[in-house]
Design a protein around this motif. Structure first.
Motif, PDB file in Angstrom:
ATOM      1  N   GLY A 196       0.814  -1.200   0.000  1.00 28.91           N
ATOM      2  CA  GLY A 196       0.000   0.000   0.000  1.00 28.91           C
ATOM      3  C   GLY A 196       0.852   1.256   0.000  1.00 28.91           C
ATOM      4  O   GLY A 196       1.864   1.321   0.699  1.00 28.91           O
ATOM      5  N   ILE A 197       0.470   2.241  -0.793  1.00 24.46           N
ATOM      6  CA  ILE A 197       1.190   3.512  -0.876  1.00 24.46           C
ATOM      7  C   ILE A 197       0.183   4.647  -0.720  1.00 24.46           C
ATOM      8  O   ILE A 197      -0.909   4.617  -1.283  1.00 24.46           O
ATOM      9  CB  ILE A 197       1.937   3.659  -2.212  1.00 24.46           C
ATOM     10  CG1 ILE A 197       2.977   2.541  -2.365  1.00 24.46           C
ATOM     11  CG2 ILE A 197       2.614   5.021  -2.307  1.00 24.46           C
ATOM     12  CD1 ILE A 197       3.724   2.564  -3.687  1.00 24.46           C
ATOM     13  N   LYS A 198       0.562   5.647   0.071  1.00 22.82           N
ATOM     14  CA  LYS A 198      -0.306   6.797   0.308  1.00 22.82           C
ATOM     15  C   LYS A 198      -0.067   7.855  -0.763  1.00 22.82           C
ATOM     16  O   LYS A 198       1.065   8.192  -1.073  1.00 22.82           O
ATOM     17  CB  LYS A 198      -0.028   7.366   1.702  1.00 22.82           C
ATOM     18  CG  LYS A 198      -0.944   8.490   2.110  1.00 22.82           C
ATOM     19  CD  LYS A 198      -0.886   8.733   3.625  1.00 22.82           C
ATOM     20  CE  LYS A 198       0.516   9.013   4.123  1.00 22.82           C
ATOM     21  NZ  LYS A 198       0.532   9.315   5.560  1.00 22.82           N
ATOM     22  N   HIS A 199      -1.160   8.368  -1.345  1.00 22.64           N
ATOM     23  CA  HIS A 199      -1.077   9.389  -2.385  1.00 22.64           C
ATOM     24  C   HIS A 199      -1.912  10.602  -1.993  1.00 22.64           C
ATOM     25  O   HIS A 199      -2.900  10.483  -1.274  1.00 22.64           O
ATOM     26  CB  HIS A 199      -1.623   8.856  -3.730  1.00 22.64           C
ATOM     27  CG  HIS A 199      -0.948   7.621  -4.223  1.00 22.64           C
ATOM     28  ND1 HIS A 199       0.149   7.640  -5.055  1.00 22.64           N
ATOM     29  CD2 HIS A 199      -1.217   6.318  -3.995  1.00 22.64           C
ATOM     30  CE1 HIS A 199       0.511   6.403  -5.338  1.00 22.64           C
ATOM     31  NE2 HIS A 199      -0.299   5.578  -4.701  1.00 22.64           N
ATOM     32  N   THR A 200      -1.553  11.771  -2.514  1.00 21.49           N
ATOM     33  CA  THR A 200      -2.378  12.963  -2.377  1.00 21.49           C
ATOM     34  C   THR A 200      -3.354  13.034  -3.542  1.00 21.49           C
ATOM     35  O   THR A 200      -2.977  12.805  -4.689  1.00 21.49           O
ATOM     36  CB  THR A 200      -1.505  14.236  -2.369  1.00 21.49           C
ATOM     37  OG1 THR A 200      -0.639  14.196  -1.225  1.00 21.49           O
ATOM     38  CG2 THR A 200      -2.359  15.495  -2.294  1.00 21.49           C
ATOM     39  N   VAL A 201      -4.626  13.334  -3.230  1.00 20.89           N
ATOM     40  CA  VAL A 201      -5.635  13.498  -4.282  1.00 20.89           C
ATOM     41  C   VAL A 201      -5.538  14.938  -4.776  1.00 20.89           C
ATOM     42  O   VAL A 201      -6.069  15.872  -4.165  1.00 20.89           O
ATOM     43  CB  VAL A 201      -7.046  13.199  -3.744  1.00 20.89           C
ATOM     44  CG1 VAL A 201      -8.079  13.321  -4.864  1.00 20.89           C
ATOM     45  CG2 VAL A 201      -7.097  11.808  -3.120  1.00 20.89           C
ATOM     46  N   ASN A 202      -4.835  15.145  -5.867  1.00 19.63           N
ATOM     47  CA  ASN A 202      -4.500  16.502  -6.330  1.00 19.63           C
ATOM     48  C   ASN A 202      -5.704  17.328  -6.767  1.00 19.63           C
ATOM     49  O   ASN A 202      -5.685  18.548  -6.675  1.00 19.63           O
ATOM     50  CB  ASN A 202      -3.487  16.419  -7.478  1.00 19.63           C
ATOM     51  CG  ASN A 202      -2.136  15.885  -7.014  1.00 19.63           C
ATOM     52  OD1 ASN A 202      -1.655  16.246  -5.953  1.00 19.63           O
ATOM     53  ND2 ASN A 202      -1.541  15.006  -7.812  1.00 19.63           N
ATOM     54  N   ASP A 203      -6.758  16.672  -7.250  1.00 19.35           N
ATOM     55  CA  ASP A 203      -7.903  17.442  -7.741  1.00 19.35           C
ATOM     56  C   ASP A 203      -8.938  17.710  -6.649  1.00 19.35           C
ATOM     57  O   ASP A 203     -10.035  18.197  -6.921  1.00 19.35           O
ATOM     58  CB  ASP A 203      -8.566  16.725  -8.917  1.00 19.35           C
ATOM     59  CG  ASP A 203      -9.056  15.327  -8.557  1.00 19.35           C
ATOM     60  OD1 ASP A 203      -8.751  14.865  -7.437  1.00 19.35           O
ATOM     61  OD2 ASP A 203      -9.740  14.703  -9.385  1.00 19.35           O
ATOM     62  N   SER A 204      -8.601  17.396  -5.397  1.00 23.92           N
ATOM     63  CA  SER A 204      -9.512  17.648  -4.281  1.00 23.92           C
ATOM     64  C   SER A 204      -9.037  18.873  -3.501  1.00 23.92           C
ATOM     65  O   SER A 204      -7.848  18.995  -3.184  1.00 23.92           O
ATOM     66  CB  SER A 204      -9.551  16.435  -3.349  1.00 23.92           C
ATOM     67  OG  SER A 204     -10.444  16.653  -2.282  1.00 23.92           O
ATOM     68  N   PRO A 205      -9.942  19.832  -3.191  1.00 25.85           N
ATOM     69  CA  PRO A 205      -9.523  21.044  -2.489  1.00 25.85           C
ATOM     70  C   PRO A 205      -9.016  20.764  -1.080  1.00 25.85           C
ATOM     71  O   PRO A 205      -9.524  19.881  -0.391  1.00 25.85           O
ATOM     72  CB  PRO A 205     -10.794  21.892  -2.456  1.00 25.85           C
ATOM     73  CG  PRO A 205     -11.914  20.912  -2.612  1.00 25.85           C
ATOM     74  CD  PRO A 205     -11.387  19.831  -3.490  1.00 25.85           C
ATOM     75  N   VAL A 206      -8.006  21.533  -0.674  1.00 26.51           N
ATOM     76  CA  VAL A 206      -7.457  21.435   0.689  1.00 26.51           C
ATOM     77  C   VAL A 206      -8.398  22.164   1.644  1.00 26.51           C
ATOM     78  O   VAL A 206      -8.906  23.248   1.328  1.00 26.51           O
ATOM     79  CB  VAL A 206      -6.046  22.065   0.743  1.00 26.51           C
ATOM     80  CG1 VAL A 206      -5.540  22.128   2.181  1.00 26.51           C
ATOM     81  CG2 VAL A 206      -5.074  21.281  -0.137  1.00 26.51           C
ATOM     82  N   LEU A 207      -8.663  21.566   2.814  1.00 29.11           N
ATOM     83  CA  LEU A 207      -9.515  22.201   3.819  1.00 29.11           C
ATOM     84  C   LEU A 207      -8.605  23.031   4.732  1.00 29.11           C
ATOM     85  O   LEU A 207      -7.972  22.512   5.654  1.00 29.11           O
ATOM     86  CB  LEU A 207     -10.277  21.144   4.620  1.00 29.11           C
ATOM     87  CG  LEU A 207     -11.097  20.138   3.785  1.00 29.11           C
ATOM     88  CD1 LEU A 207     -11.832  19.168   4.697  1.00 29.11           C
ATOM     89  CD2 LEU A 207     -12.081  20.858   2.881  1.00 29.11           C
ATOM     90  N   SER A 208      -8.506  24.315   4.454  1.00 28.06           N
ATOM     91  CA  SER A 208      -7.533  25.188   5.127  1.00 28.06           C
ATOM     92  C   SER A 208      -7.868  25.422   6.593  1.00 28.06           C
ATOM     93  O   SER A 208      -9.037  25.630   6.956  1.00 28.06           O
ATOM     94  CB  SER A 208      -7.463  26.543   4.405  1.00 28.06           C
ATOM     95  OG  SER A 208      -7.114  26.363   3.046  1.00 28.06           O
ATOM     96  N   ASN A 209      -6.817  25.374   7.444  1.00 27.91           N
ATOM     97  CA  ASN A 209      -6.933  25.671   8.877  1.00 27.91           C
ATOM     98  C   ASN A 209      -8.112  24.941   9.518  1.00 27.91           C
ATOM     99  O   ASN A 209      -8.858  25.523  10.303  1.00 27.91           O
ATOM    100  CB  ASN A 209      -7.088  27.182   9.093  1.00 27.91           C
ATOM    101  CG  ASN A 209      -5.955  27.968   8.464  1.00 27.91           C
ATOM    102  OD1 ASN A 209      -4.801  27.570   8.516  1.00 27.91           O
ATOM    103  ND2 ASN A 209      -6.284  29.090   7.844  1.00 27.91           N
ATOM    104  N   SER A 210      -8.257  23.668   9.199  1.00 26.44           N
ATOM    105  CA  SER A 210      -9.459  22.935   9.612  1.00 26.44           C
ATOM    106  C   SER A 210      -9.197  21.754  10.530  1.00 26.44           C
ATOM    107  O   SER A 210     -10.136  21.053  10.911  1.00 26.44           O
ATOM    108  CB  SER A 210     -10.212  22.430   8.369  1.00 26.44           C
ATOM    109  OG  SER A 210     -10.626  23.499   7.561  1.00 26.44           O
ATOM    110  N   CYS A 211      -7.956  21.489  10.878  1.00 29.93           N
ATOM    111  CA  CYS A 211      -7.651  20.294  11.684  1.00 29.93           C
ATOM    112  C   CYS A 211      -8.236  20.430  13.087  1.00 29.93           C
ATOM    113  O   CYS A 211      -7.884  21.358  13.825  1.00 29.93           O
ATOM    114  CB  CYS A 211      -6.142  20.078  11.771  1.00 29.93           C
ATOM    115  SG  CYS A 211      -5.711  18.636  12.783  1.00 29.93           S
ATOM    116  N   PRO A 212      -9.122  19.518  13.509  1.00 29.14           N
ATOM    117  CA  PRO A 212      -9.714  19.592  14.842  1.00 29.14           C
ATOM    118  C   PRO A 212      -8.692  19.358  15.959  1.00 29.14           C
ATOM    119  O   PRO A 212      -8.910  19.745  17.102  1.00 29.14           O
ATOM    120  CB  PRO A 212     -10.754  18.466  14.834  1.00 29.14           C
ATOM    121  CG  PRO A 212     -11.041  18.218  13.403  1.00 29.14           C
ATOM    122  CD  PRO A 212      -9.737  18.462  12.702  1.00 29.14           C
ATOM    123  N   ASN A 213      -7.564  18.727  15.614  1.00 30.85           N
ATOM    124  CA  ASN A 213      -6.563  18.422  16.637  1.00 30.85           C
ATOM    125  C   ASN A 213      -5.662  19.611  16.952  1.00 30.85           C
ATOM    126  O   ASN A 213      -5.513  20.005  18.106  1.00 30.85           O
ATOM    127  CB  ASN A 213      -5.707  17.230  16.202  1.00 30.85           C
ATOM    128  CG  ASN A 213      -4.711  16.816  17.268  1.00 30.85           C
ATOM    129  OD1 ASN A 213      -5.069  16.615  18.415  1.00 30.85           O
ATOM    130  ND2 ASN A 213      -3.447  16.703  16.888  1.00 30.85           N
TER     131      ASN A 213
END
Length: 226
Positions: free
Chosen positions: A9-26
């Motif tokens: 398994g390899i982790k990839h970034t979904v490039n065509d999906s918008p980034v949720l800015s300043n949204s990390c609940p942690n």
């Protein structure tokens, strides 16, 4: 000539999906980046052919916390609802972890003190849940997977947690495999069943074990240097 092939398994970034800015609940400030785990066919350990997508999730680019895709919906809810969801996810994570670690430790019929110590360390890390987790530990220790209770905890975790969090659960459960210095056939079979129950490919078993062994070797080298 030997041809070495397999999957990983390899982790990839979904490039065509918008980034949720300043949204990390942690950490509150981190950006949530859409990721996916894809299984690849490997030739001589080199990824060659992309296979199926195992999971999609969001990961914070700052604190590296991972969240199920439904985090987008959760972020639209009130802060109280977010806190409640985070608390529930933490509880589900802890229960699945303690149940699977305890089950793994007794599956070979020899509950070693090293395995007990690993589980106690985990329970102590969830102070507010200590009594409940101790009850789960004692129950599984005596009754094992009666009424499918251990796999029910994993199934609940699969419905709520991201694949990253599930892998964390199984990686810590795998620590029990190595705690007594050997891996029995029953333990290996059970770990593969855990992977399948979590919706992950059983081929990830060797990857988990290899990473844990590398981690142990690194700790050993650091201890020798110190």
């Amino acid at each position: 000539m030997f041809i070495i092939f397999g999957t990983r398994g390899i982790k990839h970034t979904v490039n065509d999906s918008p980034v949720l800015s300043n949204s990390c609940p942690n950490c509150n400030d981190g950006n949530l980046v859409h990721k996916l785990y894809r299984r690849w066919f490997t030739l001589f350990f080199i990824p060659v052919i992309p296979l199926d997508v195992v999971d999609r999730f969001y990961q914070c680019d700052r604190c590296k916390s991972a969240y199920n895709e439904n985090i987008k919906t959760v972020l639209q809810q009130s802060k109280q609802e977010i806190d409640e969801n985070q608390k529930r996810a933490k509880q589900i994570f802890a229960k699945a972890l303690v149940a699977s670690m305890t089950h793994m430790s007794i599956i070979d019929g020899d509950f070693a003190k090293e395995e007990e110590r690993e589980i106690m360390d985990v329970i102590e890390g969830f102070v507010e849940m200590r009594e409940e987790l101790m009850a789960i530990h004692e129950d599984v220790k005596v009754n094992a997977n009666k009424d499918n209770r251990v796999f029910n905890y994993l199934s609940e975790a699969r419905n709520v947690l991201s694949s990253e969090a599930l892998i964390n659960v199984l990686a810590q459960a795998a620590v029990v495999l190595l705690a007594d210095g050997s891996i029995e056939e029953e333990e290996e079979t059970l770990m593969k069943e855990y992977l399948i129950a979590c919706g992950l490919p059983k081929e990830m078993y060797q990857t988990l074990i290899d990473k844990l062994k590398q981690k142990d070797m690194s700790k050993l080298k650091e201890g020798q240097l110190n």
